[in-house]
Design a protein around this motif. Structure first.
Motif, PDB file in Angstrom:
ATOM      1  N   SER A  20      -1.768   7.243   3.684  1.00  0.00           N
ATOM      2  CA  SER A  20      -2.714   6.738   2.694  1.00  0.00           C
ATOM      3  C   SER A  20      -1.987   6.047   1.543  1.00  0.00           C
ATOM      4  O   SER A  20      -2.388   4.964   1.101  1.00  0.00           O
ATOM      5  N   SER A  21      -0.908   6.650   1.054  1.00  0.00           N
ATOM      6  CA  SER A  21      -0.129   6.045  -0.024  1.00  0.00           C
ATOM      7  C   SER A  21       0.470   4.717   0.420  1.00  0.00           C
ATOM      8  O   SER A  21       0.504   3.748  -0.347  1.00  0.00           O
ATOM      9  N   GLY A  22       0.936   4.668   1.665  1.00  0.00           N
ATOM     10  CA  GLY A  22       1.492   3.424   2.183  1.00  0.00           C
ATOM     11  C   GLY A  22       0.469   2.297   2.175  1.00  0.00           C
ATOM     12  O   GLY A  22       0.789   1.159   1.817  1.00  0.00           O
ATOM     13  N   ARG A  23      -0.766   2.616   2.563  1.00  0.00           N
ATOM     14  CA  ARG A  23      -1.818   1.596   2.541  1.00  0.00           C
ATOM     15  C   ARG A  23      -2.085   1.115   1.118  1.00  0.00           C
ATOM     16  O   ARG A  23      -2.277  -0.091   0.888  1.00  0.00           O
ATOM     17  N   ASP A  24      -2.098   2.043   0.171  1.00  0.00           N
ATOM     18  CA  ASP A  24      -2.359   1.664  -1.223  1.00  0.00           C
ATOM     19  C   ASP A  24      -1.238   0.795  -1.780  1.00  0.00           C
ATOM     20  O   ASP A  24      -1.494  -0.203  -2.461  1.00  0.00           O
ATOM     21  N   PHE A  25       0.017   1.147  -1.504  1.00  0.00           N
ATOM     22  CA  PHE A  25       1.139   0.341  -1.998  1.00  0.00           C
ATOM     23  C   PHE A  25       1.130  -1.059  -1.376  1.00  0.00           C
ATOM     24  O   PHE A  25       1.428  -2.054  -2.049  1.00  0.00           O
ATOM     25  N   THR A  26       0.792  -1.144  -0.099  1.00  0.00           N
ATOM     26  CA  THR A  26       0.705  -2.449   0.551  1.00  0.00           C
ATOM     27  C   THR A  26      -0.383  -3.302  -0.087  1.00  0.00           C
ATOM     28  O   THR A  26      -0.192  -4.503  -0.331  1.00  0.00           O
ATOM     29  N   ALA A  27      -1.520  -2.691  -0.364  1.00  0.00           N
ATOM     30  CA  ALA A  27      -2.611  -3.413  -1.019  1.00  0.00           C
ATOM     31  C   ALA A  27      -2.197  -3.882  -2.411  1.00  0.00           C
ATOM     32  O   ALA A  27      -2.511  -5.009  -2.820  1.00  0.00           O
ATOM     33  N   CYS A  28      -1.477  -3.041  -3.139  1.00  0.00           N
ATOM     34  CA  CYS A  28      -1.014  -3.416  -4.480  1.00  0.00           C
ATOM     35  C   CYS A  28      -0.023  -4.576  -4.422  1.00  0.00           C
ATOM     36  O   CYS A  28      -0.049  -5.458  -5.294  1.00  0.00           O
ATOM     37  N   ALA A  29       0.837  -4.571  -3.427  1.00  0.00           N
ATOM     38  CA  ALA A  29       1.786  -5.680  -3.279  1.00  0.00           C
ATOM     39  C   ALA A  29       1.034  -6.989  -3.041  1.00  0.00           C
ATOM     40  O   ALA A  29       1.378  -8.032  -3.623  1.00  0.00           O
ATOM     41  N   ALA A  30       0.021  -6.951  -2.191  1.00  0.00           N
ATOM     42  CA  ALA A  30      -0.766  -8.160  -1.924  1.00  0.00           C
ATOM     43  C   ALA A  30      -1.508  -8.624  -3.164  1.00  0.00           C
ATOM     44  O   ALA A  30      -1.567  -9.829  -3.471  1.00  0.00           O
ATOM     45  N   LEU A  31      -2.074  -7.677  -3.917  1.00  0.00           N
ATOM     46  CA  LEU A  31      -2.778  -8.030  -5.148  1.00  0.00           C
ATOM     47  C   LEU A  31      -1.827  -8.625  -6.181  1.00  0.00           C
ATOM     48  O   LEU A  31      -2.167  -9.586  -6.881  1.00  0.00           O
ATOM     49  N   GLU A  32      -0.635  -8.074  -6.272  1.00  0.00           N
ATOM     50  CA  GLU A  32       0.356  -8.602  -7.234  1.00  0.00           C
ATOM     51  C   GLU A  32       0.740 -10.023  -6.871  1.00  0.00           C
ATOM     52  O   GLU A  32       0.836 -10.893  -7.755  1.00  0.00           O
ATOM     53  N   ARG A  33       0.926 -10.294  -5.606  1.00  0.00           N
ATOM     54  CA  ARG A  33       1.307 -11.649  -5.196  1.00  0.00           C
ATOM     55  C   ARG A  33       0.163 -12.646  -5.442  1.00  0.00           C
ATOM     56  O   ARG A  33       0.406 -13.823  -5.680  1.00  0.00           O
ATOM     57  N   ALA A  34      -1.062 -12.126  -5.397  1.00  0.00           N
ATOM     58  CA  ALA A  34      -2.216 -12.989  -5.657  1.00  0.00           C
ATOM     59  C   ALA A  34      -2.511 -13.114  -7.153  1.00  0.00           C
ATOM     60  O   ALA A  34      -3.428 -13.841  -7.540  1.00  0.00           O
ATOM     61  N   GLY A  35      -1.737 -12.404  -7.965  1.00  0.00           N
ATOM     62  CA  GLY A  35      -1.935 -12.459  -9.403  1.00  0.00           C
ATOM     63  C   GLY A  35      -3.151 -11.699  -9.882  1.00  0.00           C
ATOM     64  O   GLY A  35      -3.661 -11.968 -10.966  1.00  0.00           O
ATOM     65  N   SER A  36      -3.629 -10.737  -9.079  1.00  0.00           N
ATOM     66  CA  SER A  36      -4.862 -10.028  -9.435  1.00  0.00           C
ATOM     67  C   SER A  36      -4.680  -8.532  -9.537  1.00  0.00           C
ATOM     68  O   SER A  36      -5.667  -7.788  -9.537  1.00  0.00           O
ATOM     69  N   LEU A  37      -3.433  -8.068  -9.633  1.00  0.00           N
ATOM     70  CA  LEU A  37      -3.201  -6.635  -9.817  1.00  0.00           C
ATOM     71  C   LEU A  37      -3.236  -6.337 -11.311  1.00  0.00           C
ATOM     72  O   LEU A  37      -2.360  -6.741 -12.061  1.00  0.00           O
ATOM     73  N   ASP A  38      -4.262  -5.618 -11.743  1.00  0.00           N
ATOM     74  CA  ASP A  38      -4.422  -5.311 -13.174  1.00  0.00           C
ATOM     75  C   ASP A  38      -4.363  -3.810 -13.394  1.00  0.00           C
ATOM     76  O   ASP A  38      -4.706  -3.047 -12.518  1.00  0.00           O
TER      77      ASP A  38
END
Length: 210
Positions: free
Chosen positions: A192-210
């Motif tokens: 579960s943590s791995g999925r969340d970190f992967t999602a955060c990486a994608a959001l950061e690259r899209a400039g939408s991780l807040d």
């Protein structure tokens, strides 16, 4: 650097309610998001090469106290939530480096993906190597690429999860039901943590991780 584990939270959640007037939940979340972004930006933009080391050492010595309590309330797929979970993951690794190294090493033996390489641990992976990896991933948030740091954390989680699942199978075959259940639960949490970190990486690259 001290070997004492980080204390991510040193006050109960009720501590905020005890403050005069309390904190409105929306205000608390906004502070969590603003403080996380400000901290990452400040450390990354600093000309002081020792600032990252001091930041990591400070969390070991004092924990994140109130800031961590705020971050812990944020969603897993937000910057403060991801920083909280990354710090917590590092603390758990440092509390049991031998056990964590065993999970990671076993995972590296059974996985056929690139996760072991992405995580970046030396092989064979023992307690010293796993502590170095934990520190390197946390530092990456401040002196490297934030998205890459989250990718490395995700890869670590997937590798350790695979190791935990494989060890759970061994325990099950040995009729050690308690051990099998413990390892299975750990594998699920890491996945579960791995999925969340992967999602955060994608959001950061899209400039939408807040």
């Amino acid at each position: 650097m001290t070997d004492r584990p980080m204390r991510p939270v040193r006050r109960p959640s009720s501590a905020f309610d005890a403050l005069e007037g309390g904190l409105d939940p929306a205000v608390a979340l906004r502070i969590a998001h603003d403080s996380a972004r400000a901290l990452v930006h400040r450390v990354r933009s600093s000309d002081d090469p020792d600032l990252v080391e001091r930041m990591v050492a400070f969390t070991d010595e004092h924990g994140l106290d109130t800031l961590a309590e705020l971050w812990s309330r944020a969603g897993a797929r937000t910057l403060p939530g991801a920083l909280w979970r990354l710090s917590l993951l590092r603390a758990l690794i440092r509390q049991d480096p031998a056990g964590t190294a065993l999970l990671f090493q076993r995972g590296s033996e059974v996985l056929s993906t690139a996760d072991v390489v992405v995580a970046g641990a030396e092989s064979p992976t023992g307690p010293d190597e796993i502590r170095v990896l934990a520190d390197a991933v946390l530092r990456g948030v401040y002196d490297g690429d934030v998205a890459v740091a989250f990718d490395r954390a995700a890869a670590f989680c997937r590798t350790a999860a695979a190791g935990a699942a494989d060890l759970a199978d061994d325990a099950d075959a040995a009729a050690d039901d308690a051990r099998a259940a413990e390892l299975t639960a750990r594998a699920a949490r890491l996945t579960s943590s791995g999925r969340d970190f992967t999602a955060c990486a994608a959001l950061e690259r899209a400039g939408s991780l807040d």
